[in-house]
Design a protein around this motif. Structure first.
Motif, PDB file in Angstrom:
ATOM      1  N   SER A 252      12.974  10.830 -10.025  1.00 41.31           N
ATOM      2  CA  SER A 252      11.563  10.617 -10.363  1.00 41.31           C
ATOM      3  C   SER A 252      11.388   9.460 -11.352  1.00 41.31           C
ATOM      4  CB  SER A 252      10.943  11.901 -10.924  1.00 41.31           C
ATOM      5  OG  SER A 252      11.642  12.352 -12.068  1.00 41.31           O
ATOM      6  N   HIS A 253      12.362   9.250 -12.230  1.00 38.64           N
ATOM      7  CA  HIS A 253      12.236   8.142 -13.182  1.00 38.64           C
ATOM      8  C   HIS A 253      12.283   6.797 -12.463  1.00 38.64           C
ATOM      9  CE1 HIS A 253      12.289   6.343 -17.175  1.00 38.64           C
ATOM     10  NE2 HIS A 253      13.212   5.503 -16.732  1.00 38.64           N
ATOM     11  N   ARG A 254      13.201   6.670 -11.513  1.00 41.33           N
ATOM     12  CA  ARG A 254      13.280   5.422 -10.747  1.00 41.33           C
ATOM     13  C   ARG A 254      12.021   5.217  -9.916  1.00 41.33           C
ATOM     14  NH1 ARG A 254      18.601   3.635  -9.552  1.00 41.33           N
ATOM     15  NH2 ARG A 254      17.671   2.208  -8.022  1.00 41.33           N
ATOM     16  N   TYR A 255      11.467   6.299  -9.421  1.00 42.31           N
ATOM     17  CA  TYR A 255      10.214   6.219  -8.662  1.00 42.31           C
ATOM     18  C   TYR A 255       9.090   5.704  -9.559  1.00 42.31           C
ATOM     19  CZ  TYR A 255       5.978   7.996  -6.302  1.00 42.31           C
ATOM     20  OH  TYR A 255       4.737   8.135  -5.744  1.00 42.31           O
ATOM     21  N   MET A 256       8.985   6.249 -10.757  1.00 48.78           N
ATOM     22  CA  MET A 256       7.938   5.788 -11.668  1.00 48.78           C
ATOM     23  C   MET A 256       8.171   4.339 -12.096  1.00 48.78           C
ATOM     24  SD  MET A 256       6.922   9.149 -13.971  1.00 48.78           S
ATOM     25  CE  MET A 256       8.569   9.730 -14.365  1.00 48.78           C
ATOM     26  N   GLN A 257       9.414   3.962 -12.269  1.00 49.12           N
ATOM     27  CA  GLN A 257       9.718   2.562 -12.579  1.00 49.12           C
ATOM     28  C   GLN A 257       9.241   1.641 -11.453  1.00 49.12           C
ATOM     29  OE1 GLN A 257      13.999   2.845 -13.302  1.00 49.12           O
ATOM     30  NE2 GLN A 257      13.686   2.249 -15.435  1.00 49.12           N
ATOM     31  N   ALA A 258       9.427   2.068 -10.207  1.00 53.13           N
ATOM     32  CA  ALA A 258       9.011   1.264  -9.061  1.00 53.13           C
ATOM     33  C   ALA A 258       7.490   1.138  -9.006  1.00 53.13           C
ATOM     34  CB  ALA A 258       9.546   1.873  -7.763  1.00 53.13           C
ATOM     35  N   LEU A 259       6.785   2.224  -9.308  1.00 53.07           N
ATOM     36  CA  LEU A 259       5.324   2.170  -9.339  1.00 53.07           C
ATOM     37  C   LEU A 259       4.845   1.205 -10.424  1.00 53.07           C
ATOM     38  CD1 LEU A 259       4.516   5.973  -8.960  1.00 53.07           C
ATOM     39  CD2 LEU A 259       4.028   4.202  -7.261  1.00 53.07           C
ATOM     40  N   LEU A 260       5.476   1.271 -11.594  1.00 51.98           N
ATOM     41  CA  LEU A 260       5.096   0.374 -12.677  1.00 51.98           C
ATOM     42  C   LEU A 260       5.390  -1.082 -12.304  1.00 51.98           C
ATOM     43  CD1 LEU A 260       4.021  -0.125 -15.495  1.00 51.98           C
ATOM     44  CD2 LEU A 260       6.297   0.369 -16.403  1.00 51.98           C
ATOM     45  N   ALA A 261       6.513  -1.314 -11.646  1.00 58.36           N
ATOM     46  CA  ALA A 261       6.841  -2.675 -11.203  1.00 58.36           C
ATOM     47  C   ALA A 261       5.788  -3.203 -10.230  1.00 58.36           C
ATOM     48  CB  ALA A 261       8.225  -2.693 -10.550  1.00 58.36           C
ATOM     49  N   GLU A 262       5.291  -2.325  -9.361  1.00 57.99           N
ATOM     50  CA  GLU A 262       4.236  -2.720  -8.419  1.00 57.99           C
ATOM     51  C   GLU A 262       2.952  -3.067  -9.170  1.00 57.99           C
ATOM     52  OE1 GLU A 262       1.793  -0.959  -4.533  1.00 57.99           O
ATOM     53  OE2 GLU A 262       3.471   0.179  -5.371  1.00 57.99           O
TER      54      GLU A 262
ATOM     55  N   VAL B 107       1.274  10.618 -11.170  1.00 56.71           N
ATOM     56  CA  VAL B 107       0.028  10.507 -10.415  1.00 56.71           C
ATOM     57  C   VAL B 107      -0.808   9.340 -10.932  1.00 56.71           C
ATOM     58  CG1 VAL B 107      -2.153  11.667  -9.864  1.00 56.71           C
ATOM     59  CG2 VAL B 107       0.007  12.919  -9.702  1.00 56.71           C
ATOM     60  N   GLY B 108      -0.915   9.191 -12.248  1.00 57.05           N
ATOM     61  CA  GLY B 108      -1.627   8.051 -12.802  1.00 57.05           C
ATOM     62  C   GLY B 108      -1.012   6.731 -12.388  1.00 57.05           C
ATOM     63  N   LEU B 109       0.310   6.656 -12.402  1.00 52.58           N
ATOM     64  CA  LEU B 109       1.003   5.439 -11.983  1.00 52.58           C
ATOM     65  C   LEU B 109       0.749   5.143 -10.502  1.00 52.58           C
ATOM     66  CD1 LEU B 109       4.377   6.003 -13.841  1.00 52.58           C
ATOM     67  CD2 LEU B 109       2.835   4.078 -14.249  1.00 52.58           C
ATOM     68  N   ALA B 110       0.780   6.175  -9.670  1.00 50.54           N
ATOM     69  CA  ALA B 110       0.538   5.980  -8.236  1.00 50.54           C
ATOM     70  C   ALA B 110      -0.884   5.474  -7.989  1.00 50.54           C
ATOM     71  CB  ALA B 110       0.782   7.284  -7.476  1.00 50.54           C
ATOM     72  N   ILE B 111      -1.846   6.023  -8.718  1.00 48.40           N
ATOM     73  CA  ILE B 111      -3.234   5.570  -8.581  1.00 48.40           C
ATOM     74  C   ILE B 111      -3.362   4.127  -9.051  1.00 48.40           C
ATOM     75  CG2 ILE B 111      -5.598   5.912  -9.409  1.00 48.40           C
ATOM     76  CD1 ILE B 111      -4.881   8.947  -9.615  1.00 48.40           C
ATOM     77  N   ALA B 112      -2.767   3.818 -10.196  1.00 46.97           N
ATOM     78  CA  ALA B 112      -2.837   2.459 -10.725  1.00 46.97           C
ATOM     79  C   ALA B 112      -2.184   1.464  -9.764  1.00 46.97           C
ATOM     80  CB  ALA B 112      -2.156   2.396 -12.093  1.00 46.97           C
TER      81      ALA B 112
ATOM     82  N   ILE C 194      -2.477  11.397  -3.167  1.00 46.09           N
ATOM     83  CA  ILE C 194      -3.550  11.547  -4.152  1.00 46.09           C
ATOM     84  C   ILE C 194      -4.152  10.182  -4.473  1.00 46.09           C
ATOM     85  CG2 ILE C 194      -4.067  12.135  -6.559  1.00 46.09           C
ATOM     86  CD1 ILE C 194      -1.990  14.390  -6.331  1.00 46.09           C
ATOM     87  N   ALA C 195      -3.279   9.172  -4.643  1.00 42.44           N
ATOM     88  CA  ALA C 195      -3.759   7.819  -4.934  1.00 42.44           C
ATOM     89  C   ALA C 195      -4.658   7.299  -3.824  1.00 42.44           C
ATOM     90  CB  ALA C 195      -2.568   6.882  -5.131  1.00 42.44           C
ATOM     91  N   GLU C 196      -4.277   7.547  -2.583  1.00 43.61           N
ATOM     92  CA  GLU C 196      -5.102   7.128  -1.445  1.00 43.61           C
ATOM     93  C   GLU C 196      -6.430   7.880  -1.438  1.00 43.61           C
ATOM     94  OE1 GLU C 196      -4.611   6.454   3.364  1.00 43.61           O
ATOM     95  OE2 GLU C 196      -3.378   7.956   2.387  1.00 43.61           O
ATOM     96  N   TYR C 197      -6.379   9.168  -1.740  1.00 44.29           N
ATOM     97  CA  TYR C 197      -7.582  10.007  -1.776  1.00 44.29           C
ATOM     98  C   TYR C 197      -8.563   9.494  -2.840  1.00 44.29           C
ATOM     99  CZ  TYR C 197     -10.270  14.416  -1.882  1.00 44.29           C
ATOM    100  OH  TYR C 197     -11.258  15.370  -1.824  1.00 44.29           O
ATOM    101  N   VAL C 198      -8.036   9.168  -4.026  1.00 45.11           N
ATOM    102  CA  VAL C 198      -8.875   8.637  -5.105  1.00 45.11           C
ATOM    103  C   VAL C 198      -9.477   7.291  -4.698  1.00 45.11           C
ATOM    104  CG1 VAL C 198      -8.819   7.699  -7.456  1.00 45.11           C
ATOM    105  CG2 VAL C 198      -7.699   9.885  -6.950  1.00 45.11           C
TER     106      VAL C 198
ATOM    107  N   GLY D 117       2.368  17.960  -7.260  1.00 49.45           N
ATOM    108  CA  GLY D 117       1.795  16.683  -7.677  1.00 49.45           C
ATOM    109  C   GLY D 117       2.715  15.499  -7.445  1.00 49.45           C
ATOM    110  N   LEU D 118       4.000  15.663  -7.750  1.00 49.53           N
ATOM    111  CA  LEU D 118       4.956  14.570  -7.530  1.00 49.53           C
ATOM    112  C   LEU D 118       5.015  14.206  -6.048  1.00 49.53           C
ATOM    113  CD1 LEU D 118       7.332  12.679  -8.290  1.00 49.53           C
ATOM    114  CD2 LEU D 118       8.825  14.677  -8.219  1.00 49.53           C
TER     115      LEU D 118
END
Length: 369
Positions: free
Chosen positions: A149-159, A15-20, A359-363, A352-353
């Protein structure tokens, strides 16, 4: 002069990664920090990796709204970025007339949440499609799926990094002092104390979110809820899976029951159960095996218990205690606590996942950047 960033996100779970990632498309300098060495080392990497449909949650709740929105956003995100995922579908199984009546109620609840794709399957239909499954009826949820989920988080971090944002691990939040022009945030990064100024501060600390909130100046204690640790254990099943879809019993009071799920590699696992604990501890006791065998054999009678082995556990940050009813996500912004630029996220457990992009859009909307 104190170094300044636009936004600091505390907690590099999914969730933090998606918001970031979301904020990094608007802001030039987004920093996401985590006390662990890498991202997603706690709740985000210790779950079923299921993309939920949004069936059960009370109508108009954030969990219902953000799960249904987030599901489609997540499937599209995975498709656009080549993240491994599958719309396997899940079967919500019933045993006997009373449980079948619960399935009927579930269809109605799902429709209230704009989930209108559930399909009723009879015992005869289940025998043909899933001969190893024991049930008198089931609901097929075709929009339920799984994700790496790990690849998803990697993609968020890459973004985030593509947008000039930065992740810093081994960095503990100490405190944040509110002033008229944002926040002065004190961090301990590998035993070096540092202070940064930011306009926007996002508390996405998961299991530690209430501890973070307690160290934000001018945030009234009345805005900090009680958080409970709820551990869920998983057992892996050796050999080929008898199922090609996810198998769920009827939901329990604090979880979705010991269900059968598959990962992207086809590995079958069972769990989670629910156990409230006082401290963060990821032990999986072999003594739990008998409970798991009894629960699984209700829908999979030919289970070979010798192939069932303890695997891992995860801890969910819940707002409901063991004797409480449903509690929704809590996402607090200025209209609640009065501190401009601050968003606190509490009780972001399942889904949450699935909900992370919503959630990121909501924030983002609450910050009105």
């Amino acid at each position: 002069m104190m170094e300044k960033v636009d936004a600091i996100i505390i907690g590099a779970g999914v969730v933090g990664l998606a918001i970031a990632a979301r904020l990094s498309n608007k802001l030039n300098n987004v920093l996401i920090v985590d006390k662990n060495a890498s991202f997603g080392e706690e709740t985000s990497s210790r779950n079923s990796e299921v993309i939920h449909a949004g069936i059960y949650y009370p109508q108009h709740s954030l969990k219902a709204k953000l799960c249904v929105q987030g599901k489609e956003k997540l499937y599209q995100y995975c498709k656009d970025r080549g993240i491994p995922h599958q719309r396997l579908g899940k079967l919500l199984v019933a045993h006997g007339e009373a449980e079948e009546q619960h399935l009927t109620k579930t269809i109605k609840q799902a429709a209230l949440n704009d989930v209108n794709d559930l399909v009723w399957l009879t015992a005869d239909e289940l025998k043909k499609s899933n001969p190893a499954l024991h049930a008198t009826a089931a609901l097929l949820s075709p929009s339920t799926g799984i994700i790496d989920s790990h690849r998803y988080m990697q993609a968020l971090l890459a973004e985030i990094e593509h947008n000039n944002g930065q992740f810093v691990g081994k960095t503990t939040f100490i405190k944040a002092d509110n002033n008229n022009d944002g926040f002065v945030v004190t961090l301990n990064s590998q035993d070096e104390i540092m202070q940064l100024h930011c306009d926007y501060l996002i508390n996405s600390g998961g299991l530690h979110s209430t501890k973070v909130a307690e160290n934000i100046s001018d945030l009234k204690k009345s805005h900090i809820p009680t958080l409970y640790y709820c551990r869920g254990h998983y057992f892996s099943y050796q050999g080929r899976s008898p199922f090609t879809q996810l198998i769920y019993p009827l939901p329990e009071s604090h979880g979705l029951g010991i269900h059968a799920s598959l990962d992207i590699g086809g590995q079958l696992k069972f769990g989670p159960d629910t156990q409230y604990i006082d401290d963060i501890d990821y032990e999986v006791s072999p003594l739990l095996k008998a409970k798991f065998v009894a629960a699984i054999q209700r829908y999979y009678p030919s289970l070979d218990s010798e192939r069932l082995q303890p695997a891992y556990s995860g801890i969910r940050p819940k707002l409901e205690g063991p004797n409480d009813g449903f509690k929704d996500f809590v996402i607090q912004s200025e209209n609640v606590h009065g501190l401009k630029g601050l968003v606190n996220l509490f009780g972001i457990d399942s889904p949450g996942l699935t909900s992370s992009l919503a959630i990121a859009e909501y924030v983002d909307e609450r910050l009105a950047i």
